[in-house]
Design a protein around this motif. Structure first.
Motif, short mmCIF file in Angstrom:
data_model
loop_
_atom_site.label_atom_id
_atom_site.label_comp_id
_atom_site.label_asym_id
_atom_site.label_seq_id
_atom_site.Cartn_x
_atom_site.Cartn_y
_atom_site.Cartn_z
N SER A 45 0.76 -1.38 0.06
CA SER A 45 -0.03 -0.03 0.13
C SER A 45 0.77 1.17 -0.07
O SER A 45 0.49 2.24 -0.65
CB SER A 45 -0.91 0.05 1.29
OG SER A 45 -1.80 -1.00 1.25
N ARG A 49 0.82 4.15 -3.29
CA ARG A 49 0.59 5.51 -2.79
C ARG A 49 1.68 6.43 -2.96
O ARG A 49 1.49 7.62 -3.11
CB ARG A 49 -0.06 5.73 -1.26
CG ARG A 49 -1.39 4.72 -0.90
CD ARG A 49 -1.77 4.96 0.50
NE ARG A 49 -1.77 6.23 1.06
CZ ARG A 49 -2.93 7.00 1.22
NH1 ARG A 49 -4.12 6.41 0.41
NH2 ARG A 49 -3.20 8.18 1.40
N LEU A 54 0.66 10.25 -3.24
CA LEU A 54 -0.50 10.73 -1.96
C LEU A 54 0.52 10.39 -0.82
O LEU A 54 0.36 10.85 0.19
CB LEU A 54 -1.69 9.51 -2.04
CG LEU A 54 -2.55 9.82 -3.16
CD1 LEU A 54 -3.61 8.63 -3.01
CD2 LEU A 54 -3.28 11.10 -3.05
N GLU A 55 1.54 9.77 -0.81
CA GLU A 55 2.43 9.51 0.01
C GLU A 55 4.08 9.98 -0.36
O GLU A 55 4.36 9.68 -1.31
CB GLU A 55 2.63 8.04 0.74
CG GLU A 55 1.76 7.66 1.45
CD GLU A 55 1.59 8.19 2.94
OE1 GLU A 55 2.60 8.79 3.38
OE2 GLU A 55 0.65 8.09 3.57
N ASP A 171 -5.72 -0.44 -5.46
CA ASP A 171 -5.19 -0.70 -4.28
C ASP A 171 -6.16 -2.06 -3.65
O ASP A 171 -7.23 -1.58 -2.94
CB ASP A 171 -5.20 0.22 -3.36
CG ASP A 171 -4.74 0.22 -1.90
OD1 ASP A 171 -4.29 -0.81 -1.59
OD2 ASP A 171 -4.64 1.25 -1.19
N GLN A 369 -9.35 6.19 5.99
CA GLN A 369 -9.85 6.47 4.34
C GLN A 369 -11.19 6.36 4.15
O GLN A 369 -11.82 5.40 3.75
CB GLN A 369 -9.02 5.60 3.43
CG GLN A 369 -7.50 5.63 3.75
CD GLN A 369 -6.71 4.84 2.94
OE1 GLN A 369 -7.29 4.00 1.88
NE2 GLN A 369 -5.33 4.69 3.01
N GLU A 377 -8.11 14.25 -0.82
CA GLU A 377 -7.00 13.45 -1.48
C GLU A 377 -7.00 13.73 -2.99
O GLU A 377 -5.50 13.92 -3.52
CB GLU A 377 -7.18 11.77 -1.44
CG GLU A 377 -6.99 11.33 0.05
CD GLU A 377 -6.57 9.88 0.14
OE1 GLU A 377 -6.55 9.19 -0.77
OE2 GLU A 377 -5.67 9.61 1.15
#
Length: 380
Positions: A45, A49, A54-55, A171, A369, A377
């Motif tokens: 994950s 991401r 997103l990360e 995901d 989430q 996001e």
């Protein structure tokens, strides 16, 4: 299409560091379906991401369609205009759908376009096109609460396609679905891959997902990619962990002094009576201890564990015959299954520790989430 180089992600939690990704190098070719498989806590994950940022990676680079996303990230926590534009070409499908319950199906699909400032008429036209594409044209005015799990995921896929992406990230998109619905969603992803020329990167812990639609795959353990390649290459690689996981076979020798082989069939050899030919050619009795056969990417592939009488030295010629037929034949060491079981116990302990780390990661860096978070996001 997607390349990560030296990708690392370290989370800070309660005064200690948790390494989720440890120097991940990955290459996904344009137009293929690439599966990343691993147990909970392996870093899957975090990887997916980081692909769309997103990360934010701790170090390393992420390149998508020739654009270095890490170079666009800047120093701020929020995405700048250039990164948002690059992200608009990357769609993402979530495990738990993340639909807004107060919006209709059509309005959910329109959401990314609304954020991008697309006009109402164009949004509506595009949303209806996509709902027709995923087989939900008749559900445009319905609300998420009126849909089944599979229908909700189809809406999620339609929403991910709203911006005409070149890349689709999935995901664990099927892990919350029943087996029949899972098959239908995977077939939809494969159809979209072929019809739209999409490059699909999906993460999963299910080997059946890899079998059904993946062209290539990578195995992750403890934040690292330990094995990757096309499914055909992996099946032809002696000692491949992924090949053994895709087609597990077991079986003990009937007694001491025999030769036990794991034979992998793929290509034309998978449809030929090779084992019976071997028995007739060399006038030997062959015991089949276990077998697994399936269709991968439209081709029959399988593995079989067989026992030949006599020690290895007496079976060099028959083994050579198998290899001449295009088969991969690996010698199984005595007590291999027992050793594998012991190793699995150790792996289970490691996975338990990794699961704990994964929980820390999710709590420390990725708050719940839920559906309302989706707006934030997409707008990051």
């Amino acid at each position: 299409m997607i390349t990560t180089t030296g990708l690392t992600k370290v989370y800070e939690s309660r005064g200690r560091q948790v390494t989720a990704l440890d120097g991940v190098d990955l290459h996904v070719r344009e137009g293929e379906v690439f599966g990343v498989i691993g147990q909970s806590g392996a870093g899957k994950s975090s990887l997916i991401r980081c692909v769309n940022l997103l990360e934010r990676p701790t170090s390393g680079t992420v390149t998508v369609d020739g654009t270095d996303l890490t170079a666009l990230a800047g120093r701020g926590r929020r995405a700048n205009k250039d990164l948002r534009r690059a992200r608009s070409r990357i769609g993402m499908v979530f495990q738990h759908f993340n639909l807004l319950s107060s919006r209709t199906v059509k309005d959910n699909v329109e959401l990314p376009l609304e954020i991008l400032g697309v006009s109402g008429a164009d949004r509506s036209r595009r949303a209806l096109e996509l709902l027709d594409l995923v087989g939900l044209a008749d559900k445009a005015r319905a609300y998420p609460g009126q849909l089944s799990g599979g229908q909700k995921q189809r809406v999620g896929i339609a929403r991910a396609l709203a911006g005409n992406p070149k890349v689709l990230l999935s995901d664990e998109a099927t892990s919350a679905l029943d087996p029949e619905t899972t098959r239908s969603i995977l077939q939809l992803l494969r159809d979209l891959n072929r019809q739209l020329g999409l490059t699909v990167l999906l993460i999963t812990h299910e080997m059946d997902v890899v079998k059904q639609i993946c062209d290539s795959a990578a195995l992750m353990k403890k934040g690292r990619v330990v094995e990757s390649g096309t499914v055909a290459e992996l099946l032809a690689t002696p000692g491949s962990e992924l090949a053994h996981e895709l087609f597990p076979v077991t079986g003990d020798a009937s007694g001491p002094g025999s030769t036990v082989l794991d034979v992998t069939f793929h290509g034309e050899a998978a449809t030929q009576p090779v084992i019976s030919q071997l028995s007739r050619t060399y006038n030997i009795d062959i015991s089949i201890l276990g077998a697994a056969m399936d269709t991968v990417g439209g081709r029959q592939i399988g593995r079989m564990r067989i026992e030949l009488p006599g020690p290895y030295e007496e079976n060099v010629v028959p083994i050579g015959f198998l290899r001449e037929q295009g088969l991969q034949a690996e010698l199984v060491a005595p007590d291999a299954d027992a050793d594998a079981g012991a190793g699995a116990g150790a792996d289970a302990d490691a996975d338990a520790e990794a699961d704990a780390d994964a929980d820390v990661q999710e709590k420390a860096a990725v708050p719940a989430q839920n559906a309302p978070k989706l707006v934030k996001e997409i707008a990051k």
